[in-house]
Write a protein that holds these residues in place. Structure first.
Motif, PDB file in Angstrom:
ATOM      1  N   ASP A 165       8.545  24.183   9.463  1.00  0.00           N
ATOM      2  CA  ASP A 165       9.747  23.955   8.657  1.00  0.00           C
ATOM      3  C   ASP A 165       9.689  22.621   7.928  1.00  0.00           C
ATOM      4  N   LEU A 166       8.764  21.761   8.365  1.00  0.00           N
ATOM      5  CA  LEU A 166       8.674  20.425   7.772  1.00  0.00           C
ATOM      6  C   LEU A 166       7.297  19.851   8.081  1.00  0.00           C
ATOM      7  N   VAL A 167       6.782  19.047   7.155  1.00  0.00           N
ATOM      8  CA  VAL A 167       5.459  18.430   7.311  1.00  0.00           C
ATOM      9  C   VAL A 167       5.570  16.934   7.047  1.00  0.00           C
ATOM     10  N   VAL A 168       4.920  16.146   7.884  1.00  0.00           N
ATOM     11  CA  VAL A 168       4.752  14.713   7.620  1.00  0.00           C
ATOM     12  C   VAL A 168       3.264  14.440   7.474  1.00  0.00           C
ATOM     13  N   ILE A 169       2.890  13.814   6.368  1.00  0.00           N
ATOM     14  CA  ILE A 169       1.499  13.444   6.123  1.00  0.00           C
ATOM     15  C   ILE A 169       1.317  11.979   6.472  1.00  0.00           C
TER      16      ILE A 169
ATOM     17  N   ALA B 137       0.844  -1.189   0.000  1.00  0.00           N
ATOM     18  CA  ALA B 137       0.000   0.000   0.000  1.00  0.00           C
ATOM     19  C   ALA B 137       0.881   1.242   0.000  1.00  0.00           C
ATOM     20  N   SER B 138       0.288   2.360  -0.364  1.00  0.00           N
ATOM     21  CA  SER B 138       1.008   3.635  -0.404  1.00  0.00           C
ATOM     22  C   SER B 138       0.297   4.671   0.459  1.00  0.00           C
ATOM     23  N   PRO B 139       1.050   5.634   1.004  1.00  0.00           N
ATOM     24  CA  PRO B 139       0.423   6.688   1.812  1.00  0.00           C
ATOM     25  C   PRO B 139      -0.576   7.499   0.998  1.00  0.00           C
ATOM     26  N   ILE B 140      -1.682   7.848   1.627  1.00  0.00           N
ATOM     27  CA  ILE B 140      -2.676   8.713   0.995  1.00  0.00           C
ATOM     28  C   ILE B 140      -2.179  10.157   1.047  1.00  0.00           C
ATOM     29  N   THR B 141      -2.158  10.800  -0.095  1.00  0.00           N
ATOM     30  CA  THR B 141      -1.784  12.216  -0.164  1.00  0.00           C
ATOM     31  C   THR B 141      -2.819  12.939  -1.022  1.00  0.00           C
ATOM     32  N   PRO B 142      -3.775  13.625  -0.401  1.00  0.00           N
ATOM     33  CA  PRO B 142      -4.790  14.356  -1.170  1.00  0.00           C
ATOM     34  C   PRO B 142      -4.154  15.404  -2.084  1.00  0.00           C
ATOM     35  N   PRO B 143      -4.871  15.822  -3.122  1.00  0.00           N
ATOM     36  CA  PRO B 143      -4.306  16.795  -4.077  1.00  0.00           C
ATOM     37  C   PRO B 143      -4.306  18.219  -3.531  1.00  0.00           C
ATOM     38  N   TRP B 144      -3.652  18.406  -2.405  1.00  0.00           N
ATOM     39  CA  TRP B 144      -3.565  19.736  -1.811  1.00  0.00           C
ATOM     40  C   TRP B 144      -2.631  20.625  -2.618  1.00  0.00           C
ATOM     41  N   GLU B 145      -2.985  21.863  -2.753  1.00  0.00           N
ATOM     42  CA  GLU B 145      -2.109  22.837  -3.408  1.00  0.00           C
ATOM     43  C   GLU B 145      -0.834  22.990  -2.580  1.00  0.00           C
ATOM     44  N   GLY B 146       0.301  23.000  -3.260  1.00  0.00           N
ATOM     45  CA  GLY B 146       1.578  23.152  -2.580  1.00  0.00           C
ATOM     46  C   GLY B 146       2.201  21.854  -2.118  1.00  0.00           C
ATOM     47  N   LEU B 147       1.584  20.728  -2.475  1.00  0.00           N
ATOM     48  CA  LEU B 147       2.084  19.427  -2.037  1.00  0.00           C
ATOM     49  C   LEU B 147       3.490  19.135  -2.572  1.00  0.00           C
ATOM     50  N   ASP B 148       3.868  19.798  -3.675  1.00  0.00           N
ATOM     51  CA  ASP B 148       5.170  19.566  -4.285  1.00  0.00           C
ATOM     52  C   ASP B 148       6.288  20.398  -3.674  1.00  0.00           C
ATOM     53  N   LEU B 149       5.985  21.194  -2.662  1.00  0.00           N
ATOM     54  CA  LEU B 149       7.026  21.993  -2.008  1.00  0.00           C
ATOM     55  C   LEU B 149       8.016  21.084  -1.280  1.00  0.00           C
ATOM     56  N   ASP B 150       9.267  21.515  -1.211  1.00  0.00           N
ATOM     57  CA  ASP B 150      10.246  20.778  -0.416  1.00  0.00           C
ATOM     58  C   ASP B 150       9.818  20.787   1.049  1.00  0.00           C
ATOM     59  N   GLY B 151      10.203  19.744   1.759  1.00  0.00           N
ATOM     60  CA  GLY B 151       9.913  19.693   3.178  1.00  0.00           C
ATOM     61  C   GLY B 151       8.620  18.993   3.537  1.00  0.00           C
TER      62      GLY B 151
ATOM     63  N   SER C  86      -4.126  23.495   2.127  1.00  0.00           N
ATOM     64  CA  SER C  86      -3.012  23.703   1.206  1.00  0.00           C
ATOM     65  C   SER C  86      -1.737  23.962   1.995  1.00  0.00           C
ATOM     66  N   PHE C  87      -0.623  24.079   1.244  1.00  0.00           N
ATOM     67  CA  PHE C  87       0.666  24.428   1.835  1.00  0.00           C
ATOM     68  C   PHE C  87       1.222  25.624   1.075  1.00  0.00           C
ATOM     69  N   SER C  88       1.976  26.462   1.744  1.00  0.00           N
ATOM     70  CA  SER C  88       2.575  27.617   1.069  1.00  0.00           C
ATOM     71  C   SER C  88       4.030  27.757   1.489  1.00  0.00           C
ATOM     72  N   GLY C  89       4.789  28.409   0.614  1.00  0.00           N
ATOM     73  CA  GLY C  89       6.206  28.646   0.891  1.00  0.00           C
ATOM     74  C   GLY C  89       6.935  29.004  -0.383  1.00  0.00           C
ATOM     75  N   ASP C  90       8.140  29.523  -0.234  1.00  0.00           N
ATOM     76  CA  ASP C  90       8.960  29.917  -1.369  1.00  0.00           C
ATOM     77  C   ASP C  90       9.919  28.782  -1.711  1.00  0.00           C
ATOM     78  N   GLY C  91       9.410  27.789  -2.437  1.00  0.00           N
ATOM     79  CA  GLY C  91      10.209  26.618  -2.774  1.00  0.00           C
ATOM     80  C   GLY C  91      10.159  25.539  -1.710  1.00  0.00           C
ATOM     81  N   ARG C  92      10.109  25.968  -0.459  1.00  0.00           N
ATOM     82  CA  ARG C  92      10.026  25.034   0.658  1.00  0.00           C
ATOM     83  C   ARG C  92       8.820  25.400   1.512  1.00  0.00           C
ATOM     84  N   VAL C  93       8.187  24.393   2.088  1.00  0.00           N
ATOM     85  CA  VAL C  93       7.000  24.647   2.887  1.00  0.00           C
ATOM     86  C   VAL C  93       7.321  25.552   4.079  1.00  0.00           C
ATOM     87  N   GLN C  94       6.487  26.570   4.253  1.00  0.00           N
ATOM     88  CA  GLN C  94       6.633  27.494   5.376  1.00  0.00           C
ATOM     89  C   GLN C  94       5.359  27.619   6.199  1.00  0.00           C
ATOM     90  N   GLU C  95       4.228  27.261   5.569  1.00  0.00           N
ATOM     91  CA  GLU C  95       2.952  27.340   6.265  1.00  0.00           C
ATOM     92  C   GLU C  95       2.037  26.188   5.837  1.00  0.00           C
TER      93      GLU C  95
END
Length: 435
Positions: free
Chosen positions: A228-232, A108-122, A208-217
């Protein structure tokens, strides 16, 4: 006889070993989309926290061992993208292989909803060794961590981040974490989290997630959280999308339906582990509770079935356990919410009881809840939270559930007694007597 196994972890390699032990001449090919075989995924959070010092400690057998010692054609970076049951082939990028017998053990794989900003580092999930290595490589200069999800993985990761000195916030869209436990036990879990500095945010949903290249919020329906970092860690989904059009019967969540011998509805195809269903002995129907214990058992039995030495999978009762700081949280059978969903008439008895003889030094109290059928008195579920002695008791209850014992029969069990380990009446028996 050509055996092909898709997936090189618990279920897949348990099956491969059974096939090899039962048929020395078998042609066994295992196809793993990554490059690591047979490792303990449940140990990953403890590598992050430094409790386990190396990923190597989690690997039971490496690829070369399977190749050299067991004569298994263990391939890496082979992702199967289609199965043709008519021609009995499996295919992927640059390969097509024929099989006589096929086991699907894709996990199985972790569920990751299509949240905006999901591709940010961190932003990370924790399911594989590469996942976890990427997370650990990303921890430099991280002081604030947000864990999305309050299940077992979320709690384990939160604890291990605290061990590393991180400031941890947990977001749970429901009213409490560890929802597989009854609501009456939630307060103890929440207090343990807060005692260790974890901020709990309930009834809150990530948007969603926001940040300048890397997640900040992390942006939620109630505001924003700086991080500074998110675990889903909001659950997993079976890896079965590549089976579309095969005619395999699937469970409501996409898991492959199997019988007691891990056979699917299609001739010469078996399935096992986190991509398959498990029969629940209390619900008396198929369920989906992906755990390493089930995957290893199902894989072993699938391998036996494939070589004509079948042994039936006897099902599960829903047993699980987790360490959360100073507490052990354990459960087996059905929670009150599950019992209500099944429509059983039931009663619940509960008590707080020392884990050893009360007069012996340093007894620790355990909160124990037992639920049973109001008419037949059959035990339906048990939950225990405490600092010591929990694992011993939950396995007693799991065994009782397996054998469909009545709650009153718990009194008759001949359980070990000596003051450093128990009272003359085990705590489980003391609760059962309150019926």
């Amino acid at each position: 006889m050509k055996y092909i196994i898709i997936g090189g972890d618990a279920a897949g390699m348990s099956a491969a070993m059974q096939i090899r032990r039962g048929d020395s001449s078998a042609e066994i090919t295992t196809l793993e989309m990554g490059d690591i075989y047979s490792y303990a995924q449940c140990g990953l959070p403890y590598v992050v926290g430094g409790v386990i010092d190396s990923f190597d400690s989690l690997i039971a057998r490496d690829v070369q061992t399977f190749r050299d010692k067991y004569n298994i054609d263990a391939r890496v970076h082979h992702e199967v993208t289609s199965v043709d049951p008519t021609n009995q082939t499996v295919s992927g990028d640059g390969f097509t292989l024929e099989y006589d017998k096929l086991l699907i053990a894709t996990g199985a794989s972790p569920i990751t909803p299509p949240w905006e900003g999901l591709d940010l580092d961190g932003i990370h999930t924790v399911k594989t060794i590469p996942d976890t290595k990427a997370l650990m490589n990303d921890l430099k200069d991280v002081s604030r961590v947000v864990v999305v999800g309050g299940g077992y993985i979320g709690l384990e990761m939160a604890e291990n981040f605290v061990k590393l000195g991180k400031e941890v916030t947990m977001i749970e869209r429901g009213e409490r974490v560890a929802k597989i436990f009854d609501e009456e036990l939630s307060d103890k879990i929440h207090k343990e989290a807060e005692k260790h500095g974890i901020t709990l945010r309930f009834n809150e949903s990530v948007e969603s997630f926001s940040g300048d290249g890397r997640v900040q919020e992390v942006i939620t329906d109630k505001g924003s959280i700086e991080t500074d970092l998110v675990v889903i860690a909001i659950g997993v989904t079976p890896n079965t999308k590549f089976l579309k059009g095969t005619g395999l019967h699937l469970f409501s969540n996409g898991a492959i339906k199997v019988n007691a011998f891990m056979k699917t509805n299609i001739e010469n195809i078996w399935a096992a582990g986190d991509c398959a269903t498990q029969y629940h002995r209390i619900k008396e129907r198929d369920d989906y509770i992906p755990l390493g214990t089930h995957a290893n058992k199902q894989g072993r039995l699938a391998g036996r079935s494939m070589i004509g030495k079948p042994r039936a999978f006897q099902g599960i009762v829903g047993t699980s356990i987790i360490k959360f700081f100073n507490l052990t949280l354990a459960r087996t059978g059905l929670s009150e919410a599950e019992i209500k969903a099944e429509g059983y008439p039931f009663r619940t008895i509960a008590a707080s009881i020392p884990h050893i003889a009360g007069y012996y030094p340093e007894p620790k109290r355990m909160d124990i809840r037992l639920s049973y059928h109001a008419e037949t008195e059959q035990l339906l579920g048990g939950q225990i939270i405490g600092e010591a002695g929990v694992d011993k008791r939950i396995d007693v209850l799991a065994t009782a559930l397996y054998h469909r014992m009545r709650v009153s029969e718990l009194e008759d069990l001949d359980l070990a007694y000596a003051p450093p380990y128990n009272g003359v009446w085990d705590p489980v028996q003391q609760v059962a007597r309150r019926k």
